[in-house]
Design an enzyme around this catalytic site. Structure first.
Site, PDB file in Angstrom:
ATOM      1  N   HIS A 138       0.815  -1.209   0.000  1.00 27.44           N
ATOM      2  CA  HIS A 138       0.000   0.000   0.000  1.00 27.44           C
ATOM      3  C   HIS A 138       0.854   1.267   0.000  1.00 27.44           C
ATOM      4  O   HIS A 138       0.441   2.298  -0.541  1.00 27.44           O
ATOM      5  CB  HIS A 138      -0.943   0.010   1.207  1.00 27.44           C
ATOM      6  CG  HIS A 138      -2.184  -0.782   1.000  1.00 27.44           C
ATOM      7  ND1 HIS A 138      -3.420  -0.204   0.779  1.00 27.44           N
ATOM      8  CD2 HIS A 138      -2.392  -2.121   0.956  1.00 27.44           C
ATOM      9  CE1 HIS A 138      -4.329  -1.157   0.611  1.00 27.44           C
ATOM     10  NE2 HIS A 138      -3.729  -2.323   0.728  1.00 27.44           N
ATOM     11  N   ASP A 139       2.023   1.205   0.600  1.00 28.22           N
ATOM     12  CA  ASP A 139       2.888   2.389   0.603  1.00 28.22           C
ATOM     13  C   ASP A 139       3.531   2.595  -0.762  1.00 28.22           C
ATOM     14  O   ASP A 139       3.517   3.700  -1.305  1.00 28.22           O
ATOM     15  CB  ASP A 139       3.971   2.247   1.676  1.00 28.22           C
ATOM     16  CG  ASP A 139       4.775   3.529   1.852  1.00 28.22           C
ATOM     17  OD1 ASP A 139       4.149   4.604   1.970  1.00 28.22           O
ATOM     18  OD2 ASP A 139       6.013   3.472   1.887  1.00 28.22           O
ATOM     19  N   VAL A 177       1.534   3.797  -4.073  1.00 26.17           N
ATOM     20  CA  VAL A 177       1.040   5.179  -4.076  1.00 26.17           C
ATOM     21  C   VAL A 177       2.239   6.128  -4.170  1.00 26.17           C
ATOM     22  O   VAL A 177       2.852   6.484  -3.158  1.00 26.17           O
ATOM     23  CB  VAL A 177       0.198   5.482  -2.822  1.00 26.17           C
ATOM     24  CG1 VAL A 177      -0.337   6.909  -2.870  1.00 26.17           C
ATOM     25  CG2 VAL A 177      -0.958   4.498  -2.711  1.00 26.17           C
ATOM     26  N   HIS A 212      -1.637 -13.105  -1.521  1.00 27.18           N
ATOM     27  CA  HIS A 212      -3.006 -13.474  -1.134  1.00 27.18           C
ATOM     28  C   HIS A 212      -3.054 -14.828  -0.431  1.00 27.18           C
ATOM     29  O   HIS A 212      -4.111 -15.250   0.040  1.00 27.18           O
ATOM     30  CB  HIS A 212      -3.923 -13.516  -2.365  1.00 27.18           C
ATOM     31  CG  HIS A 212      -4.277 -12.164  -2.897  1.00 27.18           C
ATOM     32  ND1 HIS A 212      -4.975 -11.986  -4.071  1.00 27.18           N
ATOM     33  CD2 HIS A 212      -4.033 -10.919  -2.423  1.00 27.18           C
ATOM     34  CE1 HIS A 212      -5.154 -10.691  -4.297  1.00 27.18           C
ATOM     35  NE2 HIS A 212      -4.582 -10.025  -3.309  1.00 27.18           N
ATOM     36  N   ASP A 250      -6.589 -18.513   2.219  1.00 29.53           N
ATOM     37  CA  ASP A 250      -6.124 -19.885   2.036  1.00 29.53           C
ATOM     38  C   ASP A 250      -6.512 -20.681   3.279  1.00 29.53           C
ATOM     39  O   ASP A 250      -5.994 -20.442   4.372  1.00 29.53           O
ATOM     40  CB  ASP A 250      -4.601 -19.871   1.829  1.00 29.53           C
ATOM     41  CG  ASP A 250      -3.998 -21.263   1.733  1.00 29.53           C
ATOM     42  OD1 ASP A 250      -4.750 -22.254   1.796  1.00 29.53           O
ATOM     43  OD2 ASP A 250      -2.766 -21.342   1.588  1.00 29.53           O
ATOM     44  N   ASP A 270       3.072 -19.402   0.649  1.00 27.26           N
ATOM     45  CA  ASP A 270       3.436 -20.556  -0.163  1.00 27.26           C
ATOM     46  C   ASP A 270       2.601 -20.580  -1.433  1.00 27.26           C
ATOM     47  O   ASP A 270       1.804 -19.674  -1.698  1.00 27.26           O
ATOM     48  CB  ASP A 270       3.279 -21.858   0.631  1.00 27.26           C
ATOM     49  CG  ASP A 270       1.839 -22.119   1.082  1.00 27.26           C
ATOM     50  OD1 ASP A 270       0.920 -21.393   0.634  1.00 27.26           O
ATOM     51  OD2 ASP A 270       1.628 -23.045   1.889  1.00 27.26           O
TER      52      ASP A 270
END
Length: 330
Positions: free
Chosen positions: A71-72, A75, A198, A248, A256
């Site tokens: 997120h840093d 942007v 994710h 997951d 992984d």
């Protein structure tokens, strides 16, 4: 007489050139390995120790450090603008809907305080973001990424108005995401690997109910869709309630390749997960990562390095914040 003056004039000229070069070099410095080797030799060790200590007290902090980096850096710059709170004329990026569900910012102060005690006003918050992500990945049983450069400096402001445009939305298309990463110098293969983040963390129901109600997205595995409806029983979940599903279910706190196996089986939470496994630009990488965890870790490490070096402030740009939550007082 004129000839006698010439060497002096040349010497003065070259001295001036040297000064100008020095100024230019300082203002446009680059990131480097072990940047704090002289100014704060134990900086990286201190960050690693704090990340480990916080992990054993609050395991989800490791996921937060990884999400902070993303997120840093997407942007504008890897400059810790994300960490700024609303104060002193700054509007925090944390107010954006794109920051929904982000947490553990308060523990960044724990790391910063330990560094300030050792080396006051030396280690930037931007480098804390990068190095805590690196060390958090290790705590999540991901790859050890040795080549994280340092020397970033902190922004003197935030970019709240740009967050909605630059941070991908849960509904964004794969083409949009690939385009955004490409503009940052991150290729398709590395982007596919970075989306493997994710494999840890969770998605709040407010960001996935559109795939469940009023009808179930036909691209979802039917049994998995029923599981998700049990996790998110209402089409209008309370955003303040802690209603979510893990990315997951098998290894929810491990970086992984299980994520890739899941999305190939139509068990991804977000639309982009399904597109990633089916789009011809990305499907071959997905299949390879699903089959080879070592290959995934290799590409994930490369992606993190590329991400962490996105347009940093260096040299005399920005500042070194004393408190990551606020710009320094003038």
């Amino acid at each position: 007489m004129a000839n006698a003056k010439m060497p002096f004039c040349l010497l003065a000229f070259f001295c001036l050139l040297l000064q100008l070069f020095s100024i230019f070099h300082i203002g446009n410095a680059e990131l480097e390995m072990n940047y704090y080797r002289e100014s704060c030799p134990r900086a990286e060790e201190i960050i690693r120790q704090q990340v480990e200590t916080l992990y054993y007290k609050h395991g989800n902090t490791a996921v937060s450090w990884l999400r902070n980096l993303f997120h840093d850096c997407v942007v504008k710059s890897c400059d810790a603008s994300l960490l700024l709170e609303t104060a002193r004329g700054v509007e925090s990026e944390q107010k954006s809907t794109r920051s929904f569900g982000m947490r553990n910012f308060k523990y960044v102060k724990v790391i910063k305080d330990a560094l300030e005690k050792e080396c006051p006003s030396t280690v930037s918050c931007a480098d804390i973001v990068a190095l805590s992500a690196r060390d958090g990945i290790v705590m999540l049983k991901g790859p050890k990424i040795d080549m994280i450069k340092t020397g970033r400096r902190d922004s003197r402001g935030s970019y709240l108005s740009d967050v909605e445009t630059l941070v991908p939305n849960h509904n964004d298309s794969l083409s949009s995401v690939l385009s955004n990463f490409n503009s940052m110098g991150i290729d398709v293969e590395a982007t596919v690997a970075l989306l493997g983040a994710h494999s840890v963390g969770r998605v709040h129901c407010v960001n996935l109910v559109h795939r469940l109600y009023p009808t179930i997205d036909p691209t979802l595995d039917p049994d998995y869709a029923l599981y998700l409806k049990n996790r998110c029983p209402s089409p209008n979940p309370d955003p303040n309630a802690v209603l979510y599903s893990r990315n997951d279910r098998e290894t929810p706190m491990v970086v992984d390749n299980m994520y890739y196996n899941n999305i190939m089986a139509h068990k991804g939470l977000l639309v982009i997960d399904d597109e990633l496994a089916s789009d011809p630009r990305t499907a071959p990488f997905v299949a390879k990562m699903a089959a080879d965890n070592g290959y995934f870790h290799e590409q994930f490490s490369r992606g993190v390095r590329l991400l962490s070096e996105t347009n940093p402030l260096t040299g005399d740009q920005g500042e070194i914040r004393k408190d990551c939550r606020y710009v320094n007082s003038k």
